[in-house]
Design a protein around this motif. Structure first.
Motif, short mmCIF file in Angstrom:
data_model
loop_
_atom_site.label_atom_id
_atom_site.label_comp_id
_atom_site.label_asym_id
_atom_site.label_seq_id
_atom_site.Cartn_x
_atom_site.Cartn_y
_atom_site.Cartn_z
N VAL A 152 -1.39 -36.12 39.68
CA VAL A 152 -2.22 -34.90 39.48
C VAL A 152 -3.19 -35.42 40.48
CG1 VAL A 152 -3.18 -33.49 37.97
CG2 VAL A 152 -0.71 -33.74 37.81
N PRO A 153 -3.85 -34.68 41.48
CA PRO A 153 -5.37 -35.85 41.65
C PRO A 153 -6.13 -35.39 40.90
CG PRO A 153 -3.55 -34.95 43.09
CD PRO A 153 -3.16 -34.08 41.73
N ASP A 154 -6.92 -34.26 40.22
CA ASP A 154 -7.79 -34.21 39.35
C ASP A 154 -7.78 -35.67 38.55
OD1 ASP A 154 -8.64 -32.07 41.14
OD2 ASP A 154 -8.01 -30.35 39.24
N ILE A 155 -6.34 -36.12 37.51
CA ILE A 155 -6.24 -36.98 36.38
C ILE A 155 -6.38 -38.25 37.25
CG2 ILE A 155 -5.23 -37.59 35.35
CD1 ILE A 155 -3.82 -34.87 34.42
N ALA A 196 -8.27 -38.98 39.36
CA ALA A 196 -9.83 -38.87 39.91
C ALA A 196 -10.44 -39.66 38.71
CB ALA A 196 -10.39 -38.09 40.60
N LEU A 197 -10.16 -39.96 37.37
CA LEU A 197 -10.75 -39.92 36.53
C LEU A 197 -10.19 -41.66 36.41
CD1 LEU A 197 -9.30 -36.67 33.49
CD2 LEU A 197 -12.10 -37.43 35.28
N VAL A 198 -9.47 -42.25 37.21
CA VAL A 198 -9.20 -43.71 36.68
C VAL A 198 -10.47 -44.53 37.13
CG1 VAL A 198 -8.20 -45.28 37.70
CG2 VAL A 198 -6.74 -43.23 37.14
N PRO A 199 -11.17 -45.45 37.06
CA PRO A 199 -11.78 -45.79 37.21
C PRO A 199 -11.61 -47.15 38.67
CG PRO A 199 -12.18 -46.86 35.11
CD PRO A 199 -10.05 -46.09 35.87
N ALA A 200 -12.73 -47.42 39.55
CA ALA A 200 -12.41 -47.00 40.93
C ALA A 200 -12.14 -48.55 40.97
CB ALA A 200 -14.05 -47.29 41.97
N GLY A 241 -0.92 -41.10 40.33
CA GLY A 241 -0.73 -42.24 41.52
C GLY A 241 -0.82 -43.65 41.37
N LEU A 242 -0.79 -44.31 39.82
CA LEU A 242 -0.21 -45.18 40.62
C LEU A 242 0.98 -46.48 40.25
CD1 LEU A 242 -3.25 -46.47 37.79
CD2 LEU A 242 -3.69 -46.36 40.38
N GLU A 243 0.60 -47.37 40.78
CA GLU A 243 2.24 -48.46 40.47
C GLU A 243 2.28 -48.99 39.14
OE1 GLU A 243 5.07 -52.60 42.86
OE2 GLU A 243 2.98 -51.14 43.52
N THR A 297 -6.70 -49.71 25.60
CA THR A 297 -7.60 -50.74 26.42
C THR A 297 -8.65 -51.49 26.21
OG1 THR A 297 -9.13 -48.35 26.87
CG2 THR A 297 -7.05 -48.24 27.51
N ARG A 298 -9.82 -51.81 26.77
CA ARG A 298 -10.75 -52.47 26.51
C ARG A 298 -11.90 -51.35 26.07
NH1 ARG A 298 -12.99 -56.99 30.29
NH2 ARG A 298 -13.38 -55.13 31.42
N LYS A 299 -12.23 -51.61 25.11
CA LYS A 299 -13.30 -50.74 24.60
C LYS A 299 -14.42 -50.39 26.03
CE LYS A 299 -15.41 -49.29 20.35
NZ LYS A 299 -14.69 -48.08 20.67
N ASP A 300 -14.93 -49.06 26.09
CA ASP A 300 -15.61 -48.78 27.61
C ASP A 300 -15.13 -49.51 28.53
OD1 ASP A 300 -17.09 -47.24 25.28
OD2 ASP A 300 -18.02 -49.71 24.80
N ASN A 301 -13.96 -48.83 29.14
CA ASN A 301 -13.73 -49.89 30.13
C ASN A 301 -13.30 -48.63 30.71
OD1 ASN A 301 -11.10 -49.12 29.37
ND2 ASN A 301 -10.47 -51.08 29.87
N GLY A 302 -13.26 -47.55 30.45
CA GLY A 302 -13.49 -46.26 31.75
C GLY A 302 -12.07 -45.62 31.76
N LEU A 303 -11.31 -46.25 30.51
CA LEU A 303 -10.15 -45.91 31.61
C LEU A 303 -8.91 -45.27 30.79
CD1 LEU A 303 -7.69 -46.14 33.21
CD2 LEU A 303 -6.71 -48.09 32.19
N VAL A 304 -9.62 -44.64 28.78
CA VAL A 304 -8.98 -44.48 28.28
C VAL A 304 -9.19 -42.97 28.44
CG1 VAL A 304 -11.14 -44.09 26.97
CG2 VAL A 304 -8.82 -43.95 26.02
N GLU A 305 -10.46 -42.81 29.00
CA GLU A 305 -10.38 -40.44 29.44
C GLU A 305 -8.76 -39.99 30.52
OE1 GLU A 305 -12.46 -42.20 29.34
OE2 GLU A 305 -14.08 -41.36 27.81
#
Length: 324
Positions: free
Chosen positions: A57-60, A62-66, A112-114, A272-280
């Motif tokens: 799902v591309p919109d989701i 896109a939430l993954v940290p760069a 969209g990740l392996e 996940t590690r706190k505040d690493n941006g992945l939980v959303e």
């Protein structure tokens, strides 16, 4: 410490042996194994899992940290135990299978990740998350207030414990009064032990009989006690109890309660590690698979439909801090 890989393999092989009889016609099964219960179910414990999959799902995604998007992999860590249907070794003694792996696979699909899994002992799950070596833990991790100091959580299963009794039991457990005067097995030092002791004390205060609490350290021992009538029931984690009752047909679940006891409904979560941006992104992916039905298919596959959550929540109230 988690059980050894050798024990995991032995139990997985035993599970496979239980399921092999289900390959023939009912009449053939009875002739080949007259002692096998009609309640037993076949479960695939081979390395060829043919996992349930879903679409990106591309919109989701896109939430993954760069940094993770550019890498293209979701680095998941788990700890393999001896008891299905959580993370455990398939019959090849190498491939990690189970409900946790299947849910992690669905999340990776949506993002969209392996999926790349690493198997470590329990303590090193958190060491690896702290260092950033792993992105997320999918390993039956319960949300606690203490853990929320260092980690973010996206929930995906209820954390329940179950009373497992011999098949055909004529009683059920809904509250403390149901175990008054009963002989109940439990593991020492567990949440289940605390719940059982508390219930017994409540019963005594109300003028009822205390619970006769018996301690067991291995499934072999308490299943022997159940089959011989030395225990009325065993209180342990719901996933393992539900799986055993399903594949053996020798036991049944007569009641489930929260692993948090009377205070709170325990929940299992991607960690996940706190505040690493992945939980959303994890929570959004989990809600996507809940909505599209693949999550329910995975839970049904492993006999855990009763642990489904209606939605994934980020950092809900966790089990309370321990005194001291």
């Amino acid at each position: 410490m988690p059980p050894t890989r050798r024990l995991a393999t032995a139990l997985a092989a035993a599970t496979l042996a239980l399921s092999l009889a289900a390959c023939g016609e009912p009449e053939e099964e009875a002739a080949q194994d007259p002692g096998r219960s009609d309640r037993a179910a076949e479960v695939n414990t081979s390395p060829d899992q043919d996992r349930i999959r879903t679409d990106e799902v591309p919109d989701i995604a896109a939430l993954v940290p760069a940094e993770i998007r550019e890498r293209g992999t979701l680095e998941v860590v788990n700890s393999v135990g001896a008891t299905p249907p959580l993370n455990f070794y398939a019959t090849d003694d190498e491939t990690v299978i189970g409900v946790e792996t299947d849910i992690a696979s669905l999340v990776a699909d949506v993002l969209g990740l392996e999926l790349r899994q690493s198997t470590v002992d329990w303590a090193n799950i958190f060491v690896g998350l702290d260092s950033g070596r792993y992105d997320a833990g999918f390993s039956n991790i319960t949300v606690t207030e203490e853990r929320k100091d260092k980690y973010d959580f996206a929930t995906y299963r209820l954390d329940n414990v179950a009373f497992e009794a011999p098949a055909g039991a004529d009683w059920t457990v809904e509250g403390p009064e149901d175990v008054a005067g009963r002989r109940i097995g439990v593991g020492s030092g567990t949440n289940q032990e605390e719940i059982l002791i508390s219930w017994s004390e409540q019963n005594e205060a109300a003028g009822l009989e205390a619970t006769d609490i018996a301690y067991y350290q291995t499934p072999t021992d308490y299943y022997l006690a159940l089959s011989s009538g030395r225990l009325d029931a065993y209180l342990g984690p719901n996933p393992s109890a539900a799986y055993h009752s399903r594949v053996s047909g020798e036991t049944e679940i007569i009641g489930t309660i929260s692993g948090g006891g009377d205070e709170i409904q325990g929940e299992i979560a991607a960690t996940t590690r706190k505040d690493n941006g992945l939980v959303e992104a994890l929570a959004a992916a989990l809600n996507e698979v809940i909505d599209n039905g693949t999550y329910a298919q995975v839970l049904d596959r492993w006999g855990l439909a009763d642990e489904a959550v209606e939605e994934s929540e980020i950092n809900p109230p966790g089990l309370p801090r321990q005194d001291g």
